[in-house]
Write an enzyme that holds these catalytic residues in place. Structure first.
Site, PDB file in Angstrom:
ATOM      1  N   GLY A  39       0.840  -1.210   0.000  1.00 46.63           N
ATOM      2  CA  GLY A  39       0.000   0.000   0.000  1.00 46.63           C
ATOM      3  C   GLY A  39       0.863   1.243   0.000  1.00 46.63           C
ATOM      4  O   GLY A  39       2.058   1.176  -0.270  1.00 46.63           O
ATOM      5  N   ASN A  40       0.264   2.378   0.268  1.00 49.21           N
ATOM      6  CA  ASN A  40       1.044   3.613   0.394  1.00 49.21           C
ATOM      7  C   ASN A  40       0.398   4.535   1.415  1.00 49.21           C
ATOM      8  O   ASN A  40      -0.656   4.214   1.963  1.00 49.21           O
ATOM      9  CB  ASN A  40       1.199   4.297  -0.972  1.00 49.21           C
ATOM     10  CG  ASN A  40      -0.141   4.681  -1.560  1.00 49.21           C
ATOM     11  OD1 ASN A  40      -0.842   5.526  -1.019  1.00 49.21           O
ATOM     12  ND2 ASN A  40      -0.516   4.041  -2.658  1.00 49.21           N
ATOM     13  N   ARG A  41       1.043   5.658   1.686  1.00 48.21           N
ATOM     14  CA  ARG A  41       0.620   6.511   2.808  1.00 48.21           C
ATOM     15  C   ARG A  41      -0.466   7.530   2.455  1.00 48.21           C
ATOM     16  O   ARG A  41      -0.742   8.433   3.219  1.00 48.21           O
ATOM     17  CB  ARG A  41       1.831   7.270   3.353  1.00 48.21           C
ATOM     18  CG  ARG A  41       2.875   6.389   3.970  1.00 48.21           C
ATOM     19  CD  ARG A  41       3.856   7.268   4.759  1.00 48.21           C
ATOM     20  NE  ARG A  41       5.224   6.880   4.674  1.00 48.21           N
ATOM     21  CZ  ARG A  41       5.756   5.737   5.102  1.00 48.21           C
ATOM     22  NH1 ARG A  41       5.017   4.856   5.595  1.00 48.21           N
ATOM     23  NH2 ARG A  41       7.025   5.472   4.995  1.00 48.21           N
TER      24      ARG A  41
END
Ligand code: C5P
Length: 405
Positions: free
Chosen positions: A212-214
């Protein structure tokens, strides 16, 4: 300004000494031509009598969801209101509103209201500063409610500082200004349908792990809210974001992966006039999703990744003459060159560049600092400010660029 003429204002009063100021507020609203109905918490009746409000508003005042022989229809009152104003709003009422504790008429009406809600807090200095109060205020803001700042001065406790309810004439002025703006705004995108992607995507590796990412989804949600307030029909396609979604965009489609986001976007893109690609879509996903949790073994492991669909580029290929596509670029180096390249490559009409090198801009922050490029070059350089304000500025820039007015 005649903006309050004929408007239905639901004034909710909770138990603070500032309740007396709401008598003046009622009188002012009535003078401006508004229809005012007052609801009160039990605690507020110890400060000001319902009779005072019913005399001034010329309407019955409700203090309970039901009386001995009748039920007071909070749903009807909530729907009747063009504006709901909670003034004064105590720490308790604030907490109940933030958490949906509808054990009185004020919170029951709040949960039923479909209109803009304004909250004018009033409390003692230390209560105002408490993290619990700050958290509840942030929650109300995230629901799309408008918080009217408190004033500074002498408080009922004898302390001096922040916590006084804003003065009635200033509250009336804020209502008038915002109503005037929103009436203007609500026409800008009327008749337009807007698709917005927002948030991160999660690409499963096994039942418990993902790539995923932030991204928080804040910018995309703010854009959806701004477009809605400007009169558009909005399709928000949102990845796994923990943000709460303002009441006005409850038809949001929730997705997890890039593939799901691609499918949800393809379903509605054909009907859209504008598409804004604010999502931080994962570029790669595991080539294989394990059905069972991957067990660790001795030595290192590597994961084979494959490309995800590029939603913006795919839909950009089938873009029709009348459709406008707006993309985002988040860069760490060669920002301008990379943004301009993406504008061409993905067939965007505008691209919004935010740099990770700017403190306070980009992922997870409440603020953003952006530049907007069209094919002819830089068209807007917007300083660090809230993502909500940034969202309006992006849409206004597009409105000017494409002569939508
Ligand atoms: O290539 P890059 O990911 O930097 O491009 C960013 C722009 O493309 C953003 O507008 C993003 O929402 C969109 N995008 C997309 N699908 C992808 C990757 C990016 O829609 N798979």
């Amino acid at each position: 300004m005649k903006i309050l003429e004929g408007k239905n204002v639901l004034l909710a009063v909770s138990g603070s000494i500032a309740a007396y100021k709401s008598l003046f507020l009622t009188r002012q609203l009535i003078k401006k031509g508004a229809n005012v109905r007052v609801i009160m918490t039990k605690a507020s009746c110890d400060f000001v009598r319902p009779l005072s409000f019913s005399t001034l508003s010329k309407n019955e005042v409700f203090t309970d969801v039901s009386s001995e022989s009748s039920w007071n229809n909070h749903v009807e009152l909530g729907l009747w209101a063009d504006v709901m104003l909670v003034a004064p709003c105590t720490a308790t009422t604030l907490a109940k509103m933030a958490n949906g504790i509808a054990d009185n008429m004020v919170v029951a009406c709040y949960l039923s209201a479909k209109c803009p809600v304004y909250v004018a807090p009033a409390m003692d200095l230390d209560m105002w500063k408490h993290p619990s109060t700050k958290r509840n205020l942030a929650l109300l803001e995230s629901y799309g409610n408008e918080i009217i700042s408190v004033g500074t001065g002498e408080l009922a406790s004898g302390l001096t500082g922040e916590g006084r309810m804003e003065e009635p004439e200033n509250i009336t002025e804020i209502l008038e200004k915002n109503l005037a703006d929103s009436t203007e705004y609500s026409k800008v995108l009327s008749g337009k349908t807007v698709l917005i992607t927002a948030g991160p995507t999660y690409e499963d590796l096994d039942p418990v792990r993902y790539i995923g990412n932030r991204s928080s989804g804040k910018m995309g949600i703010a854009l959806a809210s701004a477009c809605k307030q400007m009169g558009a029909r909005v399709h928000l396609i949102l990845g796994p974001s923990a943000e709460s979604i303002p009441v006005e965009i409850q038809n949001t489609v929730r997705v997890l992966s890039a593939q799901e986001m691609m499918e949800a976007c393809s379903e509605v893109h054909g009907d859209c006039d504008v598409a804004i690609f604010a999502a931080a879509v994962a570029d790669y996903r595991p080539a294989e999703i394990n059905r069972q949790k991957i067990k660790k073994k001795a030595g290192d492991m590597s994961i084979e990744l494959e490309r995800t669909p590029d939603i913006a580029a795919t839909l950009g290929n089938s873009k029709k003459e009348h459709q406008i596509h707006i993309g985002f670029a988040l860069e760490t180096e060669h920002e301008e060159d990379n943004a301009k390249r993406k504008l061409e490559k993905k067939n965007f009409d505008l691209i919004v560049l935010n740099s990770l090198n700017d403190p306070g801009a980009g992922f997870a922050h409440d603020t953003n600092k952006i530049k907007i490029y069209a094919h002819e070059g830089l068209i807007a350089n917007i300083p660090l400010q809230s993502k909500k304000k940034t969202a309006f500025d992006i849409i206004e820039t597009a409105v000017q660029q494409f002569n939508w007015e």
